[in-house]
Enzyme design. Structure first.
Site, short mmCIF file in Angstrom:
data_model
loop_
_atom_site.label_atom_id
_atom_site.label_comp_id
_atom_site.label_asym_id
_atom_site.label_seq_id
_atom_site.Cartn_x
_atom_site.Cartn_y
_atom_site.Cartn_z
N TYR A 28 3.82 10.64 -16.75
CA TYR A 28 4.19 11.24 -15.53
C TYR A 28 5.33 10.78 -14.86
O TYR A 28 6.40 11.55 -14.61
CB TYR A 28 3.20 11.33 -14.68
CG TYR A 28 3.41 11.84 -13.21
CD1 TYR A 28 3.74 13.27 -12.94
CD2 TYR A 28 3.47 10.97 -12.24
CE1 TYR A 28 3.96 13.57 -11.66
CE2 TYR A 28 3.66 11.36 -10.81
CZ TYR A 28 3.97 12.80 -10.71
OH TYR A 28 4.24 13.23 -9.46
N SER B 104 8.74 11.53 -7.64
CA SER B 104 7.51 10.44 -7.33
C SER B 104 7.88 8.80 -7.25
O SER B 104 9.05 8.21 -7.73
CB SER B 104 6.70 10.77 -8.33
OG SER B 104 5.44 9.64 -8.46
N LYS C 8 -8.08 18.67 -6.86
CA LYS C 8 -7.44 17.66 -7.85
C LYS C 8 -8.54 16.97 -8.57
O LYS C 8 -7.89 16.39 -9.45
CB LYS C 8 -6.48 16.93 -7.10
CG LYS C 8 -5.23 17.80 -6.53
CD LYS C 8 -4.31 16.97 -5.74
CE LYS C 8 -3.52 15.85 -6.70
NZ LYS C 8 -2.49 14.92 -5.95
#
Length: 317
Positions: free
Chosen positions: A140, A116, A178
């Site tokens: 995250y 990411s 999502k």
């Protein structure tokens, strides 16, 4: 067989779709369908089997587990940047990934995984795949960063392909499940439909209203990069996957308004819970991706938003 973890999710299901277009149907999808709405991402796809993530993890170290797997696309993760339960995030994003990597390495199976762009934090040191640029600012991001660090430590001893992809702001079909974590394009489209007005954050971190910038990348381009590496097993490493060009949220909002032929922009106060953990600027350095031979063009916002909204609003089957 090809394994796609997170295969009922956004990027995972688009990968399965692209594999189907290649004639690949010997695919195992691994996911957690507690959110049953994700089944819509699988309904039009052809796969060999489905396995719940918990069952899959329990079987990873079994000696006879899936002898004929040739590649694993590891897309499964807790992707909520607002999740601060560190134990939960590390268990799902770090420990799980390590176990799966080690299994693939022991079987000499290609391991292609989702990292990411969040690992770059506020981006003040740039967006190169280099430790000096990496400073995660949410849980995250830390889980993704730490797995990349683990890859760096062990990759020299792995004889099979290992490639990680630092996705920037991905948008496109199959993300509707999502909720709040769907792309801004998805939300802007719905806001225009509901009340004719797109809502953007007021200025923050030195940026004017709506002028925070991100590298928005269309999901088909992300999938294409993944498949290119599948076709080039000699290539390994960690790579940025973005367009290489940051664009402001105002431009994204305007692209949605232009598609609808109506609407305007409203600026709302910047949320307190995002202060200190929000990326106001991202722009992928894709020079390493180009150096290894990936030379296809990426869709810009105007083109990508138009394609996505055609699909999202039923203009394309």
């Amino acid at each position: 067989m090809i394994v796609v973890t997170g295969g009922a999710g956004f990027i995972g299901s688009n990968l399965v779709h692209a594999l189907n277009l290649r004639g690949e149907t010997d695919i195992l999808v691994v996911d957690n369908l507690t959110n049953g709405q994700k089944m819509h991402n699988l309904a039009d796809l052809n796969i060999a089997d489905y396995m719940d993530k918990a069952e899959f993890i329990a079987k990873i170290e079994a000696p006879d587990f899936f002898k004929h797997v040739r590649a694993v696309f590891h897309q499964g993760a807790c992707s909520a940047t607002t999740e601060w339960d560190g134990h939960y995030v590390m268990l799902n994003n770090y420990d799980y990934s390590k176990r799966l990597l080690n299994w693939c390495a022991s079987k000499k199976i290609a391991f292609l995984y989702a990292s990411s762009a969040s690992v770059y934090g506020n981006g003040q040191n740039g967006f190169q795949v280099d430790r000096s640029c990496e400073h995660p600012i949410n849980m995250y991001a830390y889980s993704k960063f730490q797995f990349d660090q683990y890859i760096r430590k062990v990759s020299s001893g792995i004889k099979s392909q290992v490639a990680g992809f630092r996705y920037f702001n991905v948008y496109g079909p199959r993300e509707q499940h999502k909720g709040a974590m769907s792309s801004t394009i998805f939300h802007f489209n719905q806001q225009i439909i509901d009340n004719g007005r797109v809502r953007l954050f007021e200025g923050c971190n030195g940026f004017a209203d709506g002028e925070q910038q991100r590298d928005f990348v269309y999901v088909d381009d992300v999938v294409d990069v993944n498949l290119w590496f599948l076709d080039h097993p000699e290539q390994a490493g960690i790579y940025n996957v973005g367009t290489g060009a940051a664009q402001p949220f105002n431009a994204v909002a305007q692209a949605v308004i232009d598609w609808h032929g109506q609407g305007d922009i409203e600026y709302i106060p910047f949320p307190e819970h995002l202060k200190g953990s929000y990326q106001s600027y991202t722009q992928a350095d894709i020079s390493e991706l180009r150096q290894v031979g990936y030379d296809k063009n990426f869709s810009d916002v105007k083109e990508g938003v138009s394609r996505y909204l055609d699909c999202l609003n039923g203009n394309v089957k």
